[in-house]
Structure formats: C-alpha cells, structure tokens
Scaffold this active site. Structure first.
Site, PDB file in Angstrom:
ATOM      1  N   ARG A 273       0.869  -1.192   0.000  1.00  0.00           N
ATOM      2  CA  ARG A 273       0.000   0.000   0.000  1.00  0.00           C
ATOM      3  C   ARG A 273       0.900   1.234   0.000  1.00  0.00           C
ATOM      4  NH1 ARG A 273      -5.419   0.325   1.700  1.00  0.00           N
ATOM      5  NH2 ARG A 273      -5.233  -1.711   2.729  1.00  0.00           N
ATOM      6  N   SER A 348      -8.352  -6.055 -10.625  1.00  0.00           N
ATOM      7  CA  SER A 348      -9.747  -5.687 -10.452  1.00  0.00           C
ATOM      8  C   SER A 348     -10.295  -5.353 -11.832  1.00  0.00           C
ATOM      9  CB  SER A 348      -9.822  -4.491  -9.510  1.00  0.00           C
ATOM     10  OG  SER A 348     -11.044  -3.845  -9.614  1.00  0.00           O
ATOM     11  N   ARG A 386       2.494  -3.973  -7.333  1.00  0.00           N
ATOM     12  CA  ARG A 386       2.160  -4.878  -6.226  1.00  0.00           C
ATOM     13  C   ARG A 386       2.347  -6.351  -6.597  1.00  0.00           C
ATOM     14  NH1 ARG A 386      -3.490  -4.839  -2.795  1.00  0.00           N
ATOM     15  NH2 ARG A 386      -2.776  -2.753  -2.216  1.00  0.00           N
TER      16      ARG A 386
END
Length: 420
Positions: A273, A348, A386
């Site tokens: 993050r 996503s 990530r």
C-alpha cells in the site's frame, strides 16, 4: 451518472441498488422531486414563451389604449418567464448535484453487503509449502538489492520507495509482458497523462465521495490519477464512436498516485500500500448489450496474466457496498501472500455500464436509428507494482533467491534472482 429515464421508470430498482450498497435511498426521491420541478418549470416556461411571442405580434398591430394595455401585460409576462427560467435552472442544478450522489445501479447477482461480504467464484492453484521459514517480500527485496524503502522515505516520505537493480528490471519486465499480451489481444497501447482536469476526474467518477484519496494541484486545477482508467475514460469525451466493428480497446501504462487517506497503520511494511506505483490497465468502450460479455473477457485476460506469473489466486465477486460509484459489478483476483497467510488483491475489473460515458458525453449512433446513445465502459488491471509481492514471496528459495516464472524470463533476461 445513472440514466434519468431508468430512475423515472423504475425507481424501486435504483432504491434497491442503493440499499445493497449501504447508501441512502432517500436521494432517489429527492432526485425525482427535483426532476418534477424542473420539468414543470420548463413546461410552463415554454407555454409563456409562446404566449410572449404571440403577444409581441399583437403589440405591433395595436394602437392607443389597447397597445398600452398589451405592453403592460407583456412586461408582466416577461417577468414571469424570467422567474420560471430561474426556477428551471435552480432545479436543474439541484438535480445534477443529487443524481451524482447515486452510484451505478448494481447488476443482478452482485452480493449484498460490505468489504467482507464478497463471494468466492474460483480458486486457482495450490498454496505453496516451504521447508524453511519464508521471508516477506521486503526482506527478500532488500536481500536482492531490489527495494529500498529507507531511501524512499528519506527522499519523499512514508509509503515511497526506490526499485533498484533487479527490482526495477522486474517491474519493467512484468509491465512489458502485460503490454505484449494486450497487444496480442488487439488492444492499442497508450502512455497516458497522469494529470487530468477536474471535469475528467469527475466524469470518471473518482471525486464524488472520495476526493480525499486523490492528490490535487489546486493552483492548476489538475488532479493526479490513481489509474490510467481516468485518462482513458476522458480520451473519447464528447465524441460519437463507431462501434459497428466491435469494442475499442486500450491498454494504458502510467504511474499512479494515491493518497491512501484513512489507511494509517495498514500495510505500512513494504510495497503493498504505497503512494506511487506503475500499472498497465485495460480499458474498453463497447455497446451496452456487449458489456457483460466484455467483462468476462477482461477477467479472462487478467487470469491469463496471473497464470504467467505462476501464483495461486482466487476470483471474488465484490459486494455492492465495496463497489466504487461507477461500477455496476466488479471482479477481483487476489493472489496468495505466504507470509500474511491470506489472499491480497492484484487485479480488479469493473463493468461501469453507461455511468462514465453519460458524464463524459461519449456516445454511438443508435443501431435502431434513434439518434445517439451512451456507450458502456469497462476497465481491468493487467499488472501493477504490487504483483512483485506475490512473485517474490511465492517463488522464494531457502537462500533468499527467487525463481523467475518461465513466461517472465524472456522479458527479464534472468532465470533466478540471487541475493546481492
């Protein structure tokens, strides 16, 4: 924004969508009320405008007292017309403000609830077992000379980092593999702007309720984007597209920026993050009728990329309360992170139906010859910084080296990453 015709004709469906999202359904009635006032004001405005024009002709032909009386009536009528115009404008402004508070109408079958109420659709691959104590991605990254968080914080503050040596090479290899796959599937590669105008950021639906998550350059009225989706959504703003030969597909490569407001204390270690990262994002413009099938295609291409990095993952159907405003449905692919003992989001893909296109004026010729209509927009992740977390942790060896997935080797030029 949602279709006002849908809201008028089936307000219960919109109310149900708001409830599923855990949001205020009362805004539906407020929108309908503002819409009724606007339409009533406009109807009366048009009637009086027609009377005003007719009276103008009468005044031109009248004389004496009759003309004086008509002039007096004309002035009174002009004041009424002006007042009705003001009422209509006020109702229009209120309607625009209220309707932007309503998220996209969720698709049938989307799980109800919040962040933890997702449905697992599929689990792929087996969770790895180690005959040694696995290291987390940051320890591995430091051993490999791939990640430098300390100097990132020194230069830019917390949640910033340097990718160094094989770390930089690994990210570039990963993103280049994503672009190669996208091109192979017919996407046009794009290097997108990362600063956009307010109307584009708002049009994409990113500052309705969560503007605190976005970096803004107030002096220039520009916003730093957290995904190339925003720039790609604005790419065809106020245009009429020809989709007769199928969807328009773009793959945007960009740096991405997120303030991570409200995430104090969460994922502070490593690069899970962070405030800045790179991403390759798929973006599609298609006909409304084709959107659900296109959504499945995007998910399929994400799974194809995940197979190339050889990590176990699962696919979840995100609950309504965890959808962003523009999304009617969203599927996430989450990879296993061994040292956390859980799955973490890597990709996503969202079907935004006509929500973004209505705001941005992106249309097509109606196939039925009824003028123009809004198109559907969809987006999906192909690779981000990530992903390195999952690659390093799942492919680590006892000595701190990391085996490079076979599909990635031609892009990286290495079979194993070894401690510096």
């Amino acid at each position: 924004m949602i279709d006002i015709k849908l809201l008028r004709e089936d307000p219960d469906r919109v109310r149900a969508s708001q409830r599923a999202r855990g949001e205020d359904e009362g805004v539906v009635d407020a929108v309908l009320s503002a819409d009724d006032r606007r339409r009533a004001s406009l109807t009366e405005f048009e009637r009086l405008r027609a009377e005003q024009k007719s009276m103008g002709k009468q005044v031109a032909q009248a004389q004496g007292e009759e003309k004086h009386a008509l002039l007096t009536k004309t002035k009174h009528l002009a004041a009424q017309v002006k007042s009705l115009q003001a009422d209509a404008d006020a109702a229009e402004e209120e309607l625009g403000t209220l309707i932007r508070q309503i998220g996209n109408v969720v698709e049938p079958g989307v799980p109800v609830g919040g962040e933890d109420d997702y449905e697992v659709l599929e689990t792929v691959g087996e969770v790895p077992t180690f005959d040694f104590e696995p290291r987390d991605h940051l320890e591995l990254g430091e051993m490999l000379g791939a990640v430098d968080m300390e100097r990132g914080a020194k230069v830019s503050g917390s949640r910033f980092y340097f990718l160094t040596g094989v770390g930089a090479r690994l990210e570039l290899a990963l993103l280049n593999m994503a672009v190669a796959q996208a091109v192979e599937q017919g996407f046009s590669p794009m290097i997108t702007p990362t600063l956009v105008k307010t109307e584009v950021m708002a049009g994409a639906g990113f500052i309705d309720k969560h503007s605190e998550e976005v970096y803004r350059l107030a002096d220039d009225d520009l916003w730093l984007t957290g995904t190339s989706e925003v720039a790609l959504a604005g790419f065809h703003a106020d245009e009429i597209l020809d989709l007769s030969n199928g969807p328009k597909r773009y793959a945007g490569w960009s740096a991405c920026y997120r303030r991570e407001a409200g995430s104090y204390g969460k994922d502070t270690r490593g690069i899970i993050r962070v405030h800045q990262f790179h991403k390759v994002e798929m973006f599609t413009y298609c006909r409304v009728e084709d959107a659900a099938a296109e959504h499945q295609r995007l998910l399929g291409w994400e799974k194809e990329m995940l197979a190339k990095i050889e990590v176990p993952y699962r696919v979840i159907d995100t609950a309504a309360g965890d959808l962003g405003g523009p999304a009617a449905r969203k599927f996430d692919c989450e990879a296993w992170v061994p040292t956390q003992g859980r799955y973490r989001e890597l990709t996503s893909t969202s079907n935004c139906t006509t929500y973004q296109a209505r705001r941005l004026g992106t249309r097509e010729r109606d196939p039925n010859g009824q003028g123009t209509r809004a198109v559907a927009t969809l987006n999906g992740t192909l690779a981000t910084t990530r992903w390195m977390v999952a690659i390093l942790e799942n492919h680590q060896q006892a000595d701190g080296s990391v085996v490079v997935p076979k599909a990635l080797r031609p892009y990286l030029g290495l079979e194993v990453l070894r401690p510096a």
